[in-house]
Write a protein that holds these residues in place. Sequence first.
Motif, PDB file in Angstrom:
ATOM      1  N   VAL A   1       0.812  -1.223   0.000  1.00  0.00           N
ATOM      2  CA  VAL A   1       0.000   0.000   0.000  1.00  0.00           C
ATOM      3  C   VAL A   1       0.846   1.274   0.000  1.00  0.00           C
ATOM      4  O   VAL A   1       0.355   2.334  -0.379  1.00  0.00           O
ATOM      5  CB  VAL A   1      -0.965   0.026   1.208  1.00  0.00           C
ATOM      6  N   ALA A   2       2.083   1.201   0.434  1.00  0.00           N
ATOM      7  CA  ALA A   2       2.945   2.380   0.482  1.00  0.00           C
ATOM      8  C   ALA A   2       3.839   2.437  -0.750  1.00  0.00           C
ATOM      9  O   ALA A   2       3.985   1.461  -1.486  1.00  0.00           O
ATOM     10  CB  ALA A   2       3.793   2.360   1.759  1.00  0.00           C
ATOM     11  N   ASP A   3       4.448   3.595  -0.960  1.00  0.00           N
ATOM     12  CA  ASP A   3       5.353   3.759  -2.099  1.00  0.00           C
ATOM     13  C   ASP A   3       6.778   3.365  -1.757  1.00  0.00           C
ATOM     14  O   ASP A   3       7.585   3.088  -2.649  1.00  0.00           O
ATOM     15  CB  ASP A   3       5.322   5.212  -2.579  1.00  0.00           C
ATOM     16  N   GLU A   4       7.111   3.341  -0.477  1.00  0.00           N
ATOM     17  CA  GLU A   4       8.439   2.915  -0.038  1.00  0.00           C
ATOM     18  C   GLU A   4       8.338   2.371   1.374  1.00  0.00           C
ATOM     19  O   GLU A   4       7.653   2.936   2.231  1.00  0.00           O
ATOM     20  CB  GLU A   4       9.430   4.090  -0.056  1.00  0.00           C
TER      21      GLU A   4
ATOM     22  N   PHE B   1      11.525   0.030  10.646  1.00  0.00           N
ATOM     23  CA  PHE B   1      11.239   0.314   9.251  1.00  0.00           C
ATOM     24  C   PHE B   1      10.158   1.388   9.176  1.00  0.00           C
ATOM     25  O   PHE B   1       9.387   1.600  10.111  1.00  0.00           O
ATOM     26  CB  PHE B   1      10.847  -0.945   8.467  1.00  0.00           C
ATOM     27  N   HIS B   2      10.133   2.085   8.034  1.00  0.00           N
ATOM     28  CA  HIS B   2       9.253   3.231   7.852  1.00  0.00           C
ATOM     29  C   HIS B   2       8.474   3.066   6.555  1.00  0.00           C
ATOM     30  O   HIS B   2       9.064   2.795   5.497  1.00  0.00           O
ATOM     31  CB  HIS B   2      10.078   4.525   7.806  1.00  0.00           C
ATOM     32  N   ALA B   3       7.168   3.231   6.631  1.00  0.00           N
ATOM     33  CA  ALA B   3       6.307   3.152   5.459  1.00  0.00           C
ATOM     34  C   ALA B   3       6.002   4.573   4.999  1.00  0.00           C
ATOM     35  O   ALA B   3       5.500   5.390   5.778  1.00  0.00           O
ATOM     36  CB  ALA B   3       5.019   2.404   5.788  1.00  0.00           C
TER      37      ALA B   3
ATOM     38  N   GLU C   1      -6.108  -5.533  11.984  1.00  0.00           N
ATOM     39  CA  GLU C   1      -6.805  -5.073  10.777  1.00  0.00           C
ATOM     40  C   GLU C   1      -7.392  -3.685  10.984  1.00  0.00           C
ATOM     41  O   GLU C   1      -7.422  -2.870  10.052  1.00  0.00           O
ATOM     42  CB  GLU C   1      -7.906  -6.070  10.389  1.00  0.00           C
ATOM     43  N   ALA C   2      -7.839  -3.381  12.204  1.00  0.00           N
ATOM     44  CA  ALA C   2      -8.350  -2.045  12.494  1.00  0.00           C
ATOM     45  C   ALA C   2      -7.232  -1.007  12.387  1.00  0.00           C
ATOM     46  O   ALA C   2      -7.442   0.107  11.886  1.00  0.00           O
ATOM     47  CB  ALA C   2      -8.979  -2.012  13.886  1.00  0.00           C
ATOM     48  N   PHE C   3      -6.047  -1.365  12.845  1.00  0.00           N
ATOM     49  CA  PHE C   3      -4.904  -0.457  12.749  1.00  0.00           C
ATOM     50  C   PHE C   3      -4.555  -0.206  11.284  1.00  0.00           C
ATOM     51  O   PHE C   3      -4.307   0.935  10.872  1.00  0.00           O
ATOM     52  CB  PHE C   3      -3.710  -1.048  13.494  1.00  0.00           C
ATOM     53  N   LYS C   4      -4.560  -1.260  10.487  1.00  0.00           N
ATOM     54  CA  LYS C   4      -4.288  -1.093   9.055  1.00  0.00           C
ATOM     55  C   LYS C   4      -5.346  -0.198   8.397  1.00  0.00           C
ATOM     56  O   LYS C   4      -5.026   0.632   7.533  1.00  0.00           O
ATOM     57  CB  LYS C   4      -4.282  -2.459   8.367  1.00  0.00           C
ATOM     58  N   ALA C   5      -6.588  -0.358   8.817  1.00  0.00           N
ATOM     59  CA  ALA C   5      -7.665   0.450   8.237  1.00  0.00           C
ATOM     60  C   ALA C   5      -7.457   1.935   8.552  1.00  0.00           C
ATOM     61  O   ALA C   5      -7.709   2.802   7.701  1.00  0.00           O
ATOM     62  CB  ALA C   5      -9.016  -0.022   8.769  1.00  0.00           C
TER      63      ALA C   5
ATOM     64  N   ILE D   1      -3.691   7.392   4.432  1.00  0.00           N
ATOM     65  CA  ILE D   1      -3.052   7.460   3.116  1.00  0.00           C
ATOM     66  C   ILE D   1      -4.024   8.016   2.074  1.00  0.00           C
ATOM     67  O   ILE D   1      -3.666   8.877   1.256  1.00  0.00           O
ATOM     68  CB  ILE D   1      -2.548   6.064   2.697  1.00  0.00           C
ATOM     69  N   GLY D   2      -5.270   7.540   2.129  1.00  0.00           N
ATOM     70  CA  GLY D   2      -6.275   8.016   1.185  1.00  0.00           C
ATOM     71  C   GLY D   2      -6.542   9.505   1.331  1.00  0.00           C
ATOM     72  O   GLY D   2      -6.665  10.227   0.320  1.00  0.00           O
TER      73      GLY D   2
END
Length: 294
Positions: A176-179, A190-192, A274-278, A284-285
């Motif tokens: 989902v991230a660019d890097e 690590f960094h998203a 999954e809630a954290f990812k949401a 991001i959106g």
Amino acid sequence: MPKVFISHSNQDSDETLFIADSLRRAGIGAWVDYENIRGGADWLCEIQAGIQRCDAVVVVLSKSSAQSVWVERECLYAWQLRKPVFTALVADILIPLHLINIQYCDLRHEPTAGMAKLVDSIHKALRAEREARPRAISSISREPAEANFFPFLQQLPAGDIASLVARDLFHWARGVADEVAFGGATNPGFHARVDLNGKLVTIFSVRAYRRKPSAQIPLDRLAARKPFDRKRVRAATLGQLNHLLPKKQRFKADKANGRPAIALNHLHSADKLEAFKAILLEMIGELRAAEETR
């Protein structure tokens, strides 16, 4: 006779002497700096030459040697020369990042048995060299990377859970991230990041804090980006994060201007993870949508 370079801290002279004597009794030569460097010699050059002339390196791993810049440099130099590196653990410590993937021989409680294992490992490695058989060289690096970060994380408090959650977030972020990049020497992680008009902006980081490995969201830095330049938007995100935490551990309102960090063990259930990812995906959106309307 094969010879081994012993990398150690001066504070571990008793342990170093025991290891050197044990190796010699087993028919393996031992190179130790206080025995082999003459007075007035160029110390650094002699150390490098010692590593070059030896067949392998043994690190006497203690609290002091784990913090020694010189011991770390000796290990990295040996790896550059493709010398086998072995560790002899002599104290209860956290294994340094650059040695985490090297199997250690435990000399803490049963030093004689630990030395027997170390001697056997050295003989096997050198025999493989003589027979020209391919030998796996463990990667040694002080820089965090996928190969060493997760094993390092696993030895921290609640490490099994932390490592599983971190791996899940790492592989998810790559989709989902660019890097997704590793970094940090003191607190590796690590960094998203997402690309906003040519600039990479960090959305979240996973850091191996020694007491509490955590996932951190830099709301203070995101405050420079719409819509997170509005405090109410940052406060709303903080409220979403608080729903993932026990009441007594929820963030105070001022964390909307800081970097809230959630311990990875709080994300151990599938629902919370999954809630954290949401939450992250929503952030991001919103950032990308705001960038498109500029």
